[in-house]
Design an enzyme around this catalytic site. Structure first.
Site: not given
Length: 369
Positions: A96, A269
């Site tokens: 991420h 995230d």
């Protein structure tokens, strides 16, 4: 190939990236697997069970990284773990990076090859991310129920139908895998659900699959502003592959919400769907900002590590096998793995992430020789 499985060190993260039966298969194919002490304990697997299938168990993570070449993790490494990485390592993990410039820079500095689970695409889907999204979507309703209870500071309304008493009103922003699974759980409880998405196709599928019980609207600023006024629980589930999540609710929207409305940001995230979101943990899941409850746990599936680890390993193992057998040559032969590469030998190799972070990037096929 020597494969290393470190123990996850993120708060309340109990998943493990390789279960003993998968380790056995790698070992039977001539590879060596090193597990950090107690890496699988909270998933139900002891060190002895890993030893029984032929793994080596080490207590010092630095030693594991020094010996192993392929590092399998669940969550992205922190700054300490990045210091263990070198140009000799292939890291396979959730990353991420679009919302974490520091991590991107740490990985670039290490010169490792970093392949992101969430960047692996096959047949139009995200096969490794998908099961984690399914789990996160279902957990979102459970968390929402908890946050709505009066003893946790919530409104004291029930997600579920009792006679003709009005149920909690749930607004799901983003009707992809996460949103769909949230809708599934909420619908089974006979909750009052509204789904929004930017795609007519996605919303038509929701209407069809839920037999018209779910009210659907195209996600526009006007529609969002209208619906947040009446919602008790708002789930942020908008997702763009490899990019930051779009901000759908800003600070000025909070004044439109009733007291103790719950904002549950499953997209944290990727930076989050709400401007007022910041990451929380399972131990301390929520905070009050203005008069609105925010819940933004950044490793949501980590609280069900048995289910989540099995699902993650099942999805990731075919790619682990290819990397173990072919090492970096796999990136030249396998287009699916190639597009999963985010960082290679000091170069950022994902255009979407590069744009999101305002960093220079190079296509992976231009730097991987």
């Amino acid at each position: 190939m020597i494969i290393g499985v470190p123990k996850e060190i993120m708060s309340d993260e109990y998943r493990v990236s390789l279960l003993p039966n998968y380790a056995r298969e790698l070992i039977s194919n001539g590879h060596k697997v090193i597990i950090e002490h107690d890496a699988g304990l909270r998933t139900g697997f002891s060190d002895q069970q890993y030893l029984d299938v032929g793994c080596e168990v080490l207590s010092a993570p630095a030693e594991l990284y020094k010996k192993a070449k392929l590092i399998l993790k669940v969550k992205a490494p922190d700054s300490t773990e990045c210091q263990y990485l070198t140009s000799e390592h292939i890291l396979f993990s959730f990353l991420h990076l679009a919302s974490n410039k520091k991590l991107a820079q740490d990985l670039l500095n290490s010169k490792c090859t970093a392949i992101a689970y969430e960047s692996i695409r096959e047949s139009g889907e995200l096969p490794i991310l998908k099961p984690m999204s399914e789990i996160a979507g279902q957990l979102a309703i459970q968390l929402g129920i908890h946050c709505l209870m009066s003893h946790t500071g919530g409104k004291g309304v029930l997600v579920g139908k009792v006679n003709n008493i009005p149920t909690a009103k749930i607004l799901v922003l983003g009707a992809g895998i996460v949103g769909r699974n949230s809708i599934l759980v909420a619908d089974n409880m006979r909750a009052d659900v509204i789904a929004m998405d930017v795609s007519d196709i996605v919303l038509d599928r929701i209407k069809r699959d839920f037999s018209g019980r779910i009210k659907t609207y195209i996600s526009t600023p006007e529609n969002i502003q209208k619906e947040i006024c009446n919602a008790d629980l708002i789930i942020g589930a908008a997702f763009i592959t490899d990019d930051k999540s779009p901000i759908l609710i800003n600070n000025e929207h909070l004044c439109l919400m009733s007291k103790n409305t719950v904002l549950l940001d499953v997209a944290i995230d990727q930076g989050g769907c709400f401007a007022t979101s910041h990451p929380t943990t399972h131990r301390d899941p929520s905070y009050l900002y203005e008069h609105v409850i925010h819940c933004c746990i950044s490793n949501l599936p980590g609280c069900v590590p048995v289910t989540a680890s099995h699902a993650l390993c099942l999805a990731s193992f075919p790619y682990v096998q290819i990397l173990a057998d072919q090492q970096l040559a796999a990136l030249r032969k396998n287009e699916i793995l190639l597009q999963g590469v985010n960082v290679y030998n000091g170069s950022l190799t994902n255009m979407t992430i590069g744009v999101a972070l305002d960093m220079s990037f190079t296509k992976p096929d231009k730097v991987i020789d």
